[in-house]
Write a protein that holds these residues in place. Structure first.
Motif, PDB file in Angstrom:
ATOM      1  N   GLN A  66       0.847  -1.188   0.000  1.00  0.00           N
ATOM      2  CA  GLN A  66       0.000   0.000   0.000  1.00  0.00           C
ATOM      3  C   GLN A  66       0.883   1.238   0.000  1.00  0.00           C
ATOM      4  O   GLN A  66       1.774   1.373   0.838  1.00  0.00           O
ATOM      5  N   ILE A  67       0.615   2.113  -0.948  1.00  0.00           N
ATOM      6  CA  ILE A  67       1.330   3.373  -1.054  1.00  0.00           C
ATOM      7  C   ILE A  67       0.344   4.483  -0.734  1.00  0.00           C
ATOM      8  O   ILE A  67      -0.647   4.661  -1.436  1.00  0.00           O
ATOM      9  N   ASP A  68       0.623   5.193   0.326  1.00  0.00           N
ATOM     10  CA  ASP A  68      -0.223   6.310   0.748  1.00  0.00           C
ATOM     11  C   ASP A  68       0.600   7.574   0.552  1.00  0.00           C
ATOM     12  O   ASP A  68       1.639   7.744   1.179  1.00  0.00           O
ATOM     13  N   VAL A  71      -1.098  12.895   0.852  1.00  0.00           N
ATOM     14  CA  VAL A  71      -1.789  14.082   0.362  1.00  0.00           C
ATOM     15  C   VAL A  71      -3.288  13.823   0.420  1.00  0.00           C
ATOM     16  O   VAL A  71      -3.794  12.894  -0.211  1.00  0.00           O
ATOM     17  N   GLN A  72      -3.986  14.624   1.170  1.00  0.00           N
ATOM     18  CA  GLN A  72      -5.419  14.438   1.364  1.00  0.00           C
ATOM     19  C   GLN A  72      -6.205  15.055   0.206  1.00  0.00           C
ATOM     20  O   GLN A  72      -5.864  16.105  -0.319  1.00  0.00           O
ATOM     21  N   ILE A  73      -7.275  14.362  -0.189  1.00  0.00           N
ATOM     22  CA  ILE A  73      -8.179  14.848  -1.232  1.00  0.00           C
ATOM     23  C   ILE A  73      -9.274  15.653  -0.533  1.00  0.00           C
ATOM     24  O   ILE A  73     -10.176  15.078   0.083  1.00  0.00           O
ATOM     25  N   HIS A  79      -4.631  10.218  -1.294  1.00  0.00           N
ATOM     26  CA  HIS A  79      -4.329   9.492  -2.525  1.00  0.00           C
ATOM     27  C   HIS A  79      -3.634   8.192  -2.116  1.00  0.00           C
ATOM     28  O   HIS A  79      -2.655   8.216  -1.367  1.00  0.00           O
ATOM     29  N   THR A  80      -4.149   7.050  -2.590  1.00  0.00           N
ATOM     30  CA  THR A  80      -3.639   5.756  -2.162  1.00  0.00           C
ATOM     31  C   THR A  80      -3.664   4.757  -3.308  1.00  0.00           C
ATOM     32  O   THR A  80      -4.593   4.755  -4.116  1.00  0.00           O
ATOM     33  N   LEU A  81      -2.641   3.902  -3.360  1.00  0.00           N
ATOM     34  CA  LEU A  81      -2.606   2.758  -4.272  1.00  0.00           C
ATOM     35  C   LEU A  81      -2.428   1.515  -3.411  1.00  0.00           C
ATOM     36  O   LEU A  81      -1.489   1.431  -2.613  1.00  0.00           O
ATOM     37  N   THR A  82      -3.346   0.550  -3.539  1.00  0.00           N
ATOM     38  CA  THR A  82      -3.286  -0.694  -2.770  1.00  0.00           C
ATOM     39  C   THR A  82      -3.242  -1.868  -3.730  1.00  0.00           C
ATOM     40  O   THR A  82      -4.092  -1.997  -4.613  1.00  0.00           O
ATOM     41  N   ALA A 117     -11.211 -16.431  -3.102  1.00  0.00           N
ATOM     42  CA  ALA A 117     -11.499 -15.023  -3.417  1.00  0.00           C
ATOM     43  C   ALA A 117     -11.867 -14.833  -4.891  1.00  0.00           C
ATOM     44  O   ALA A 117     -12.496 -13.855  -5.251  1.00  0.00           O
ATOM     45  N   GLY A 118     -11.445 -15.759  -5.734  1.00  0.00           N
ATOM     46  CA  GLY A 118     -11.770 -15.669  -7.151  1.00  0.00           C
ATOM     47  C   GLY A 118     -10.858 -14.758  -7.948  1.00  0.00           C
ATOM     48  O   GLY A 118     -11.225 -14.327  -9.036  1.00  0.00           O
ATOM     49  N   ASP A 119      -9.668 -14.450  -7.435  1.00  0.00           N
ATOM     50  CA  ASP A 119      -8.727 -13.643  -8.199  1.00  0.00           C
ATOM     51  C   ASP A 119      -7.313 -13.902  -7.702  1.00  0.00           C
ATOM     52  O   ASP A 119      -7.098 -14.645  -6.761  1.00  0.00           O
ATOM     53  N   LEU A 120      -6.330 -13.273  -8.357  1.00  0.00           N
ATOM     54  CA  LEU A 120      -4.963 -13.404  -7.895  1.00  0.00           C
ATOM     55  C   LEU A 120      -4.335 -12.062  -7.576  1.00  0.00           C
ATOM     56  O   LEU A 120      -3.395 -11.979  -6.819  1.00  0.00           O
ATOM     57  N   ILE A 121      -4.882 -10.980  -8.155  1.00  0.00           N
ATOM     58  CA  ILE A 121      -4.392  -9.653  -7.839  1.00  0.00           C
ATOM     59  C   ILE A 121      -5.567  -8.680  -7.867  1.00  0.00           C
ATOM     60  O   ILE A 121      -6.451  -8.782  -8.715  1.00  0.00           O
ATOM     61  N   ASP A 122      -5.573  -7.801  -6.903  1.00  0.00           N
ATOM     62  CA  ASP A 122      -6.627  -6.793  -6.808  1.00  0.00           C
ATOM     63  C   ASP A 122      -5.937  -5.442  -6.651  1.00  0.00           C
ATOM     64  O   ASP A 122      -5.145  -5.257  -5.726  1.00  0.00           O
ATOM     65  N   VAL A 123      -6.226  -4.530  -7.557  1.00  0.00           N
ATOM     66  CA  VAL A 123      -5.618  -3.207  -7.540  1.00  0.00           C
ATOM     67  C   VAL A 123      -6.699  -2.189  -7.201  1.00  0.00           C
ATOM     68  O   VAL A 123      -7.727  -2.126  -7.868  1.00  0.00           O
ATOM     69  N   LYS A 124      -6.479  -1.426  -6.141  1.00  0.00           N
ATOM     70  CA  LYS A 124      -7.427  -0.393  -5.728  1.00  0.00           C
ATOM     71  C   LYS A 124      -6.694   0.932  -5.647  1.00  0.00           C
ATOM     72  O   LYS A 124      -5.556   0.992  -5.169  1.00  0.00           O
ATOM     73  N   THR A 125      -7.350   1.982  -6.114  1.00  0.00           N
ATOM     74  CA  THR A 125      -6.759   3.299  -6.029  1.00  0.00           C
ATOM     75  C   THR A 125      -7.792   4.312  -5.555  1.00  0.00           C
ATOM     76  O   THR A 125      -8.966   4.190  -5.863  1.00  0.00           O
ATOM     77  N   ILE A 126      -7.324   5.244  -4.766  1.00  0.00           N
ATOM     78  CA  ILE A 126      -8.151   6.372  -4.338  1.00  0.00           C
ATOM     79  C   ILE A 126      -7.440   7.617  -4.848  1.00  0.00           C
ATOM     80  O   ILE A 126      -6.292   7.888  -4.466  1.00  0.00           O
ATOM     81  N   THR A 127      -8.106   8.346  -5.724  1.00  0.00           N
ATOM     82  CA  THR A 127      -7.527   9.565  -6.279  1.00  0.00           C
ATOM     83  C   THR A 127      -8.613  10.424  -6.888  1.00  0.00           C
ATOM     84  O   THR A 127      -9.714   9.945  -7.154  1.00  0.00           O
TER      85      THR A 127
END
Length: 132
Positions: A66-68, A71-73, A79-82, A117-127
């Motif tokens: 997780q990269i935070d 910087v707040q929106i 802003h986050t990348l998980t 879970a039905g997957d192997l990688i899950d990419v989530k972003t908040i921006t």
């Protein structure tokens, strides 16, 4: 106190398909399996030794990076990348190198499909950025 660096390679599975036409380009494309490989560079210690033990046992596991940005929106989230990944270590090299007197371990983590879970990688972003 564990992770010194990481590199993620995602293989999308997309590949060109040529059917012997007169075209100088491919006719269509196909979709193969999606895969990923994660290389972890770790500071040698009890935490990296635990990863070595996980590799030797052949245990599948989940890894989250997780990269935070800090910087707040507006008044909301940062802003986050998980990246959530499921797989197993393909190779771990203890004492791979040395940096400024510290021992470094390197591990290669390969994605595996998680039946639960039905997957192997899950990419989530908040921006709030619409283009990068």
């Amino acid at each position: 106190s564990l992770l010194r660096g990481w590199e993620l390679e995602i293989m999308t599975g997309a590949h060109p398909k040529s059917f012997g036409s007169a075209n100088n380009y491919f006719d269509t494309h196909g979709q193969g399996p999606i895969e990923f490989m994660l290389t972890l560079t770790m500071e040698r210690g009890s935490d990296s030794d635990t990863q070595w033990d996980t590799f030797r046992a052949g245990t599948e596991k989940a890894i989250r990076i997780q990269i935070d940005s800090g910087v707040q929106i507006g008044t909301g989230d940062n802003h986050t990348l998980t990246l959530d990944m499921w797989g197993a270590y393909e190779h771990v090299t203890p004492f791979d190198s040395e940096d400024r007197g510290n021992n470094i371990d390197v591990a290669l983590f390969r994605g595996m499909y998680d039946e639960t879970a039905g997957d192997l990688i899950d990419v989530k972003t908040i921006t709030n950025v619409s283009a990068i």
